[in-house]
Write an enzyme that holds these catalytic residues in place. Structure first.
Site, PDB file in Angstrom:
ATOM      1  CG  ASP A   1      -2.137   0.916   1.003  1.00  8.51           C
ATOM      2  OD1 ASP A   1      -2.609   1.033  -0.140  1.00  8.51           O
ATOM      3  OD2 ASP A   1      -2.576   1.549   1.983  1.00  8.51           O
TER       4      ASP A   1
HETATM    5  N1  LIG Z   1       4.926  10.504  11.844  1.00  5.82           N
HETATM    6  C1  LIG Z   1       4.278  11.398  11.118  1.00  5.82           C
HETATM    7  N2  LIG Z   1       4.628  12.705  11.183  1.00  5.82           N
HETATM    8  C2  LIG Z   1       3.970  13.617  10.455  1.00  5.82           C
HETATM    9  N3  LIG Z   1       2.948  13.346   9.622  1.00  5.82           N
HETATM   10  C3  LIG Z   1       2.551  12.067   9.522  1.00  5.82           C
HETATM   11  C4  LIG Z   1       3.200  11.027  10.255  1.00  5.82           C
HETATM   12  N4  LIG Z   1       2.592   9.858   9.958  1.00  5.82           N
HETATM   13  C5  LIG Z   1       1.591  10.156   9.086  1.00  5.82           C
HETATM   14  N5  LIG Z   1       1.581  11.476   8.819  1.00  5.82           N
HETATM   15  C6  LIG Z   1       0.653  12.211   7.948  1.00  5.82           C
HETATM   16  O1  LIG Z   1      -0.633  11.702   8.178  1.00  5.82           O
HETATM   17  C7  LIG Z   1      -1.168  11.119   7.008  1.00  5.82           C
HETATM   18  C8  LIG Z   1      -1.952   9.874   7.354  1.00  5.82           C
HETATM   19  O2  LIG Z   1      -1.144   8.953   8.069  1.00  5.82           O
HETATM   20  P1  LIG Z   1      -1.087   7.424   7.641  1.00  5.82           P
HETATM   21  O3  LIG Z   1      -0.552   7.315   6.267  1.00  5.82           O
HETATM   22  O4  LIG Z   1      -0.338   6.719   8.726  1.00  5.82           O
HETATM   23  O5  LIG Z   1      -2.619   7.048   7.691  1.00  5.82           O
HETATM   24  P2  LIG Z   1      -3.498   5.870   7.033  1.00  5.82           P
HETATM   25  O6  LIG Z   1      -4.896   6.275   7.249  1.00  5.82           O
HETATM   26  O7  LIG Z   1      -3.037   4.556   7.604  1.00  5.82           O
HETATM   27  O8  LIG Z   1      -3.118   5.973   5.500  1.00  5.82           O
HETATM   28  P3  LIG Z   1      -3.615   5.043   4.256  1.00  5.82           P
HETATM   29  O9  LIG Z   1      -4.882   5.614   3.758  1.00  5.82           O
HETATM   30  O10 LIG Z   1      -2.459   5.211   3.323  1.00  5.82           O
HETATM   31  O11 LIG Z   1      -3.715   3.646   4.816  1.00  5.82           O
HETATM   32  C9  LIG Z   1       0.029  10.856   6.120  1.00  5.82           C
HETATM   33  O12 LIG Z   1      -0.321  10.854   4.762  1.00  5.82           O
HETATM   34  C10 LIG Z   1       0.958  11.991   6.494  1.00  5.82           C
HETATM   35  O13 LIG Z   1       0.617  13.176   5.804  1.00  5.82           O
END
Ligand SMILES: Nc1ncnc2c1ncn2[C@@H]1O[C@H](COP(=O)(O)OP(=O)(O)OP(=O)(O)O)[C@@H](O)[C@H]1O
Ligand SMILES: [Mg+2]
Length: 420
Positions: free
Chosen positions: A298
């Site tokens: 992903d």
């Molecule tokens: N450690 C971090 N520090 C700063 N911003 C972050 C961090 N982790 C994630 N983000 C921001 O938050 C957003 C969402 O986080 P993440 O990708 O973990 O979520 P998700 O809902 O699991 O994503 P997906 O839809 O790809 O599964 C990221 O695209 C990024 O912009």
């Protein structure tokens, strides 16, 4: 009537996001920001200019700050606005987003980033309630005093820590951590993400620090934000944007198969904008190889970001790493193909040669990095999992993940062998 949201960056007015009476989005930089030669553009896709940006031009960046898919649907329902109305969603959620920006209505006063702030501490009971509530109420949208947004299709909540305990930010307070509850449909996602993120760190990749915690016997992941810097007692927001925002790709087409960036575009972006492209290109190479080994299919264009810290733009630490192939219901196809191949099993020497060309790197280097990372994954997998084992976590799930990544490391290393 045209509606307006002011866009702020570290206390400075950058410009205005607008919605005209036909519902069309637009963005215009402020004169003051344009006149300052040291003031950077908001995005690679929004270069500084006097002329307003159309919806098509500015939507990938601004819509890209908002939750996606079912989380966008749920948040729109809670707030009583249309899920397609980016402006209304940003109006309600844009107080603390990914990176340095704050989007605020004209009547709302900007608060000094350095506070003082009075965050609201959460006891165990309330924290457990929030874990339950988040999937249906993303980002605790609508809760008094909270205006938080992050992209992504999974439930999450930006938070702050007070003496190590999780707390809700005060209005205007920069959040420093992200709380991710387990994904109900898939078993042990907290263990999975904590393990894969830990493994990435153990093999030498730069990743956001994460911690698997539990409350009332329920696990959750706590991720440290890399876009916040703690400066003495206060916190500064550092700007970032994901690769889709930088490349002007809206969140609905983030996957390469539907128009989002593939490796060629991602490597190209780093070569164009990174302050030290040679360093970042190698980091992205390692990330691509690592994701393949651990079975993270992903890794789309919103799961890589540019971080705008000193001395200039660079690849942000890696985030959102988990072994998606552990869940047979999810597509096993890589979000970004490696030389036209979408699964580990299909990869051969030709695919690697095409990938090296896409990356603008020599094939021997790519093969060497693969062998090196595969052997490090084999060495580090078990001890990384052992460090995680704790009463609230699913030990068997961790065991299965260790076996799976070790098996894949062997197959991946074999795929770069040249055929005789
Ligand atoms: N450690 C971090 N520090 C700063 N911003 C972050 C961090 N982790 C994630 N983000 C921001 O938050 C957003 C969402 O986080 P993440 O990708 O973990 O979520 P998700 O809902 O699991 O994503 P997906 O839809 O790809 O599964 C990221 O695209 C990024 O912009
Ligand atoms: Mg993500």
């Amino acid at each position: 009537m045209t509606r307006v949201l002011n866009v702020w960056w570290g206390g400075e007015h950058v410009g205005q996001l607008t919605q005209d009476r036909h519902g069309e989005l637009g963005f215009t930089y402020s004169e003051a920001w344009l006149d300052r030669p040291d003031a950077p553009p908001l995005s690679v896709s929004l270069p500084k200019r006097r002329e307003p940006f159309s919806r098509r031009e500015c939507r990938p960046f601004f819509s890209g700050l908002l939750p996606e898919e079912s989380q966008r649907e749920a948040v729109a329902q809670v707030l009583g606005v249309s899920r397609a109305n980016d402006f209304a969603l940003l109006d309600r959620l844009g107080g603390d987003v990914a990176g340095a920006l704050q989007l605020l209505p004209p009547d709302e006063k900007l608060r000094d980033e350095s506070g003082p702030f009075t965050p609201r501490a959460l006891d165990d009971e309330r924290l457990a309630q929030i874990l339950t509530a988040l999937p249906a109420r993303p980002l605790l949208a609508g809760e008094e005093g909270l205006r938080l947004s992050l992209a992504g299709a999974q439930a999450k909540l930006p938070v702050v820590l007070v003496d190590g305990a999780i707390a809700l930010p005060a209005p205007g307070q920069p959040t420093t951590h992200i709380l991710k509850p387990p994904i109900a449909r898939f078993p042990a996602t907290t263990e999975n993400e904590a393990f894969i993120m830990g493994l990435a760190r153990a093999v030498g990749l730069e990743v956001a620090p994460v911690e698997a915690r539990s409350v009332q016997n329920r696990p959750f992941l706590l991720v440290q934000r890399y876009d916040r810097v703690v400066d003495g007692g206060s916190v500064r927001r550092i700007h970032q944007e994901d690769f889709c925002q930088a490349l002007g790709v809206p969140p609905e087409t983030k996957y390469a198969a539907e128009g989002g960036p593939g490796f060629r575009e991602c490597f190209g972006l780093l070569r164009r904008v990174a302050a030290r492209p040679a360093v970042d290109v190698l980091k992205l190479l390692d990330a691509a190889i690592f994701n393949l080994i651990v079975g993270n299919a992903d890794a789309h264009g919103k799961n890589f970001s540019l971080l705008y810290d000193v001395p200039g733009p660079r690849l942000a630490p890696l985030y959102d790493l988990l072994s998606t192939i552990a869940y047979p219901e999810l597509s096993a196809k890589l979000a970004m193909k490696i030389g036209r191949r979408a699964t580990l099993e299909e990869l051969d020497a030709r695919a690697w040669a095409a990938f090296a060309a896409d990356a603008g790197l020599g094939l021997p280097l790519v093969r060497r990095r693969m062998r090196d990372l595969a052997s490090r994954v084999e060495q580090q997998a078990r001890s990384t999992a052992e460090q995680l084992v704790s009463p609230g976590l699913d030990r068997d799930a961790l065991e299965r993940l260790v076996d799976a990544v070790k098996r894949r490391a062997l197959v991946a290393a074999a795929s770069v062998k040249t055929s005789a």
